[in-house]
Design a protein around this motif. Structure first.
Motif, PDB file in Angstrom:
ATOM      1  N   TRP A  46       0.817  -1.219   0.000  1.00 31.98           N
ATOM      2  CA  TRP A  46       0.000   0.000   0.000  1.00 31.98           C
ATOM      3  C   TRP A  46       0.848   1.266   0.000  1.00 31.98           C
ATOM      4  O   TRP A  46       0.527   2.245  -0.665  1.00 31.98           O
ATOM      5  CB  TRP A  46      -0.931  -0.018   1.229  1.00 31.98           C
TER       6      TRP A  46
ATOM      7  N   GLY B 163      -4.934 -10.312   2.135  1.00 31.51           N
ATOM      8  CA  GLY B 163      -6.324  -9.874   2.276  1.00 31.51           C
ATOM      9  C   GLY B 163      -6.514  -8.649   1.404  1.00 31.51           C
ATOM     10  O   GLY B 163      -6.412  -8.704   0.181  1.00 31.51           O
TER      11      GLY B 163
ATOM     12  N   GLY C  47       3.933  -7.048   4.474  1.00 34.87           N
ATOM     13  CA  GLY C  47       3.818  -8.454   4.860  1.00 34.87           C
ATOM     14  C   GLY C  47       3.024  -9.260   3.860  1.00 34.87           C
ATOM     15  O   GLY C  47       3.023 -10.484   3.888  1.00 34.87           O
TER      16      GLY C  47
ATOM     17  N   ALA D 193      -8.963   3.446   9.536  1.00 32.08           N
ATOM     18  CA  ALA D 193      -9.160   4.249   8.322  1.00 32.08           C
ATOM     19  C   ALA D 193      -9.159   3.416   7.044  1.00 32.08           C
ATOM     20  O   ALA D 193      -9.683   3.848   6.032  1.00 32.08           O
ATOM     21  CB  ALA D 193      -8.094   5.339   8.258  1.00 32.08           C
TER      22      ALA D 193
ATOM     23  N   GLY E 220      -7.064 -10.271   7.388  1.00 29.44           N
ATOM     24  CA  GLY E 220      -5.879  -9.414   7.537  1.00 29.44           C
ATOM     25  C   GLY E 220      -5.870  -8.737   8.898  1.00 29.44           C
ATOM     26  O   GLY E 220      -4.828  -8.619   9.553  1.00 29.44           O
TER      27      GLY E 220
ATOM     28  N   ILE F  29      -5.751 -18.091   7.861  1.00 28.94           N
ATOM     29  CA  ILE F  29      -7.055 -17.946   8.514  1.00 28.94           C
ATOM     30  C   ILE F  29      -8.115 -17.910   7.418  1.00 28.94           C
ATOM     31  O   ILE F  29      -8.027 -17.091   6.490  1.00 28.94           O
ATOM     32  CB  ILE F  29      -7.105 -16.640   9.342  1.00 28.94           C
TER      33      ILE F  29
ATOM     34  N   HIS G 260      -3.209   6.903  18.899  1.00 32.54           N
ATOM     35  CA  HIS G 260      -4.260   6.413  19.799  1.00 32.54           C
ATOM     36  C   HIS G 260      -3.735   6.481  21.232  1.00 32.54           C
ATOM     37  O   HIS G 260      -3.327   5.455  21.806  1.00 32.54           O
ATOM     38  CB  HIS G 260      -4.611   4.973  19.421  1.00 32.54           C
TER      39      HIS G 260
ATOM     40  N   ASN H 163       4.833 -17.497   4.136  1.00 34.67           N
ATOM     41  CA  ASN H 163       5.276 -16.098   4.191  1.00 34.67           C
ATOM     42  C   ASN H 163       6.719 -15.947   4.697  1.00 34.67           C
ATOM     43  O   ASN H 163       6.982 -15.219   5.670  1.00 34.67           O
ATOM     44  CB  ASN H 163       4.315 -15.284   5.076  1.00 34.67           C
TER      45      ASN H 163
HETATM   46  P1  FAD Z   1      -3.050  -7.480   4.224  1.00 39.34           P
HETATM   47  O1  FAD Z   1      -2.383  -6.171   4.101  1.00 39.34           O
HETATM   48  O2  FAD Z   1      -3.467  -8.136   2.965  1.00 39.34           O
HETATM   49  O3  FAD Z   1      -2.109  -8.483   5.031  1.00 39.34           O
HETATM   50  C1  FAD Z   1      -1.502  -8.110   6.237  1.00 39.34           C
HETATM   51  C2  FAD Z   1      -0.748  -9.323   6.830  1.00 39.34           C
HETATM   52  O4  FAD Z   1      -1.672 -10.345   7.173  1.00 39.34           O
HETATM   53  C3  FAD Z   1       0.219  -9.983   5.844  1.00 39.34           C
HETATM   54  O5  FAD Z   1       1.298 -10.488   6.564  1.00 39.34           O
HETATM   55  C4  FAD Z   1      -0.585 -11.113   5.232  1.00 39.34           C
HETATM   56  O6  FAD Z   1       0.237 -12.172   4.778  1.00 39.34           O
HETATM   57  C5  FAD Z   1      -1.436 -11.541   6.406  1.00 39.34           C
HETATM   58  N1  FAD Z   1      -2.764 -12.045   6.026  1.00 39.34           N
HETATM   59  C6  FAD Z   1      -3.759 -11.384   5.401  1.00 39.34           C
HETATM   60  N2  FAD Z   1      -4.854 -12.152   5.334  1.00 39.34           N
HETATM   61  C7  FAD Z   1      -4.533 -13.330   5.933  1.00 39.34           C
HETATM   62  C8  FAD Z   1      -5.245 -14.534   6.192  1.00 39.34           C
HETATM   63  N3  FAD Z   1      -6.525 -14.691   5.856  1.00 39.34           N
HETATM   64  N4  FAD Z   1      -4.603 -15.543   6.831  1.00 39.34           N
HETATM   65  C9  FAD Z   1      -3.295 -15.413   7.219  1.00 39.34           C
HETATM   66  N5  FAD Z   1      -2.586 -14.290   6.990  1.00 39.34           N
HETATM   67  C10 FAD Z   1      -3.199 -13.266   6.369  1.00 39.34           C
HETATM   68  N6  FAD Z   1      -3.851  -0.819  11.219  1.00 39.34           N
HETATM   69  C11 FAD Z   1      -4.215  -0.740  12.505  1.00 39.34           C
HETATM   70  O7  FAD Z   1      -3.998  -1.693  13.258  1.00 39.34           O
HETATM   71  N7  FAD Z   1      -4.815   0.384  13.017  1.00 39.34           N
HETATM   72  C12 FAD Z   1      -5.078   1.463  12.249  1.00 39.34           C
HETATM   73  O8  FAD Z   1      -5.610   2.453  12.744  1.00 39.34           O
HETATM   74  C13 FAD Z   1      -4.724   1.395  10.869  1.00 39.34           C
HETATM   75  N8  FAD Z   1      -4.987   2.427  10.054  1.00 39.34           N
HETATM   76  C14 FAD Z   1      -4.657   2.331   8.739  1.00 39.34           C
HETATM   77  C15 FAD Z   1      -4.968   3.398   7.896  1.00 39.34           C
HETATM   78  C16 FAD Z   1      -4.670   3.336   6.550  1.00 39.34           C
HETATM   79  C17 FAD Z   1      -5.010   4.480   5.648  1.00 39.34           C
HETATM   80  C18 FAD Z   1      -4.037   2.161   6.022  1.00 39.34           C
HETATM   81  C19 FAD Z   1      -3.716   2.023   4.568  1.00 39.34           C
HETATM   82  C20 FAD Z   1      -3.724   1.109   6.847  1.00 39.34           C
HETATM   83  C21 FAD Z   1      -4.031   1.178   8.212  1.00 39.34           C
HETATM   84  N9  FAD Z   1      -3.728   0.126   9.075  1.00 39.34           N
HETATM   85  C22 FAD Z   1      -4.092   0.207  10.384  1.00 39.34           C
HETATM   86  C23 FAD Z   1      -3.017  -1.070   8.578  1.00 39.34           C
HETATM   87  C24 FAD Z   1      -3.899  -2.137   7.902  1.00 39.34           C
HETATM   88  O9  FAD Z   1      -5.088  -1.634   7.453  1.00 39.34           O
HETATM   89  C25 FAD Z   1      -4.145  -3.285   8.853  1.00 39.34           C
HETATM   90  O10 FAD Z   1      -2.913  -3.914   9.113  1.00 39.34           O
HETATM   91  C26 FAD Z   1      -5.143  -4.353   8.355  1.00 39.34           C
HETATM   92  O11 FAD Z   1      -5.443  -5.195   9.444  1.00 39.34           O
HETATM   93  C27 FAD Z   1      -4.607  -5.196   7.207  1.00 39.34           C
HETATM   94  O12 FAD Z   1      -5.667  -5.942   6.641  1.00 39.34           O
HETATM   95  P2  FAD Z   1      -5.577  -6.454   5.130  1.00 39.34           P
HETATM   96  O13 FAD Z   1      -6.764  -7.303   4.854  1.00 39.34           O
HETATM   97  O14 FAD Z   1      -5.347  -5.331   4.203  1.00 39.34           O
HETATM   98  O15 FAD Z   1      -4.283  -7.386   5.221  1.00 39.34           O
END
Ligand code: FAD
Length: 474
Positions: A31, A69, A77, A134, A143, A206, A383, A467
């Motif tokens: 991202w 995700g 990651g 956000a 994720g 997961i 936070h 991974n």
């Molecule tokens: P991905 O980015 O696709 O993956 C994240 C990790 O999880 C990777 O290591 C991936 O291999 C693993 N993964 C994904 N899905 C699975 C699955 N089903 N099984 C096993 N492993 C998996 N995070 C916060 O904690 N708090 C915030 O306030 C916050 N604010 C954000 C604001 C913005 C604008 C952005 C862009 C990001 C923010 N984040 C925040 C970070 C992000 O959104 C989180 O980490 C979110 O939980 C990631 O989810 P995803 O589905 O995009 O996972």
């Protein structure tokens, strides 16, 4: 071997869902655009048996897997390395709500469900799913659990781990562990659920989760306060806990410079008290959720703010009069990362420190960075209710930000993370470790903790196919 594997994967999920050509940027680049890899294929299974079959096929071929995700993670990651040999396993087609149990206050959902859609599903049932961040329009619950995401409601409801009662996981051998449980009490041995939560796709995939739901509050009010120092912000947090109890559902802090970037790059947003005499160094966004009524919420909120004003830990405050005003205040807070990106490349630190020690940390780290790296600009927000700061560093005004990052990033990180360690904190509060901070884990975790982590990885994933290079260094 590669052709055989791709053929097998096509048989499992259908040829349309094994992507090898065309523009795969959305899957191969993170991202923040910090890393761009090349996948052997992006595979998009639609069910748990399909995930299991994909994992078995990859294990047989010795092919490593990067689970993905929404690809919104901030620690690199979820994207492949540049070898062209890894499979990106995207969960986004697995987006069904399998069950809603109103009496047990739970819902069982598939890993690819978008967070915002789960909030809406709960809402339609008159219930609350409180995880909120956000990126909620794009990130997935799988994720969120894999990174143990936090967000804005942790002070009251906890992070993703605390909201999860059970998981379904495909192991690195392609077996399915059905740990989907709506049980709030289950002391039967090691907690496998908690092992997978926060493991960032390094121990298994997961595929579904049972999540907690809550009653909707009768009213939710937001206030914006100007405070004279970080110590005053922490004092206000203590008063808010004391006077609002479980009603305190949000407590965010924002530094003056962070908000000046919002004013500069989003002039249409009006930051309250920006013109207050003496430019207050910090601002706080508070949220009070009340189970009785809006009037009750307002009375309690106003009593708290009056007390804080008399105490001297607050200079001024405004309480939103309507939902749209409250949304505007949250929008200002949520615009800081974007404003920061508009200002140019920057170095992010997602750190946590006991709230009581944050004022001393900030004083120490601000002075240290000003002394060691002249002209550096600190974008400090986060936070505070969870002791979590986004203590970010912007290049000096007018300088070449790219050059600044190339030459200073390692030094800045060392200064900040050493200071965090000195204050007993963590170098990653809610964004995880990913590939980006795997070296920091090796540096700042104790040898005992590291050796237990390696033992767990070795026991569950002896082939090292899940991974690799994420969390633990290769
Ligand atoms: P991905 O980015 O696709 O993956 C994240 C990790 O999880 C990777 O290591 C991936 O291999 C693993 N993964 C994904 N899905 C699975 C699955 N089903 N099984 C096993 N492993 C998996 N995070 C916060 O904690 N708090 C915030 O306030 C916050 N604010 C954000 C604001 C913005 C604008 C952005 C862009 C990001 C923010 N984040 C925040 C970070 C992000 O959104 C989180 O980490 C979110 O939980 C990631 O989810 P995803 O589905 O995009 O996972």
């Amino acid at each position: 071997m590669t052709t055989t594997l791709l053929d097998t994967l096509r048989q499992i999920v259908g040829a349309d869902h094994v992507l090898t050509e065309g523009d795969l940027t959305a899957y191969e680049q993170d991202w923040r655009k910090r890393a761009r890899g090349k996948a052997l294929a992006v595979v998009r299974p639609a069910s748990t048996p399909e995930v299991a079959a994909v994992v078995k096929a990859c294990a047989a071929a010795g092919c490593s897997i990067v689970p993905q995700g929404g690809n919104t993670g901030l620690s690199v990651g979820s994207t492949p390395d540049d070898s062209g040999t890894q499979v990106v396993l995207s969960l986004t087609r697995m987006n069904a709500v399998r069950a809603m149990d109103r009496d047990n206050l739970t819902m069982t959902v598939e890993a690819g469900c978008i967070l915002q859609s789960l909030q809406e599903t709960a809402n339609k049932e008159g219930l609350l799913f409180p995880l909120s961040l956000a990126a909620e329009g794009s990130c997935t619950i799988g994720g969120n659990l894999s990174t143990n995401a936090g967000g804005t409601q942790v002070v009251r409801y906890g992070n993703a781990r605390e909201l999860c009662l059970g998981l379904e996981v495909v192991t690195p051998q392609g077996e399915v562990w059905d740990g989907l449980s709506g049980l709030r009490k289950d002391n039967t041995g090691y907690d496998l659920r908690d092992l997978f939560i926060g493991s960032e796709g390094t121990l298994g995939i997961i595929t579904a989760a049972t999540m907690k739901l809550f009653p909707q509050p009768a009213a939710r009010l937001t206030a914006w306060a100007a405070v004279p120092s970080m110590a005053a912000a922490v004092r206000l947090l203590g008063l808010a806990h004391q006077h609002l109890g479980a009603g305190l559902t949000g407590f965010e802090v924002m530094g003056q410079f962070a908000l000046s970037l919002v004013t500069r790059h989003m002039p249409q947003l009006r930051v309250p008290f920006a013109g207050l005499k003496g430019a207050p160094p910090y601002y706080v966004l508070l949220e009070n959720s009340d189970s009785e009524s809006e009037q009750h919420a307002r009375e309690r909120f106003e009593a708290l703010l009056e007390l804080a004003f008399e105490d001297g830990c607050m200079l001024d405050a405004v309480v939103a009069e309507s939902l749209s005003q409250a949304q505007e205040l949250w929008h200002i807070r949520e615009s800081i990362p974007l404003a920061q990106a508009e200002e140019g490349l920057n170095i992010k630190h997602d750190i946590s420190i006991a709230a009581s020690r944050i004022p001393a940390f900030v004083e120490h780290a601000d002075a240290l960075l000003a002394r060691e790296i002249p002209g550096v600009r600190l974008v400090n927000f986060g936070h505070l209710g969870d002791g979590n700061l986004h203590y970010n560093v912007q290049a000096p005004e007018g300088g070449d930000a790219g050059e600044f990052l190339r030459t200073q990033e390692a030094r800045v990180n060392q200064l900040v993370y050493d200071a965090v360690a000195q204050f007993g904190g963590s170098f990653s509060a809610e964004h995880g470790v990913g590939q980006l901070k795997a070296d920091k884990l090796a540096q700042y975790k104790s040898p005992v903790a590291l050796s237990m982590m390696r033992a767990i990885k070795q026991a569950l994933d002896p082939q090292g196919l899940m991974n690799p290079g994420c969390v633990l260094q290769k």
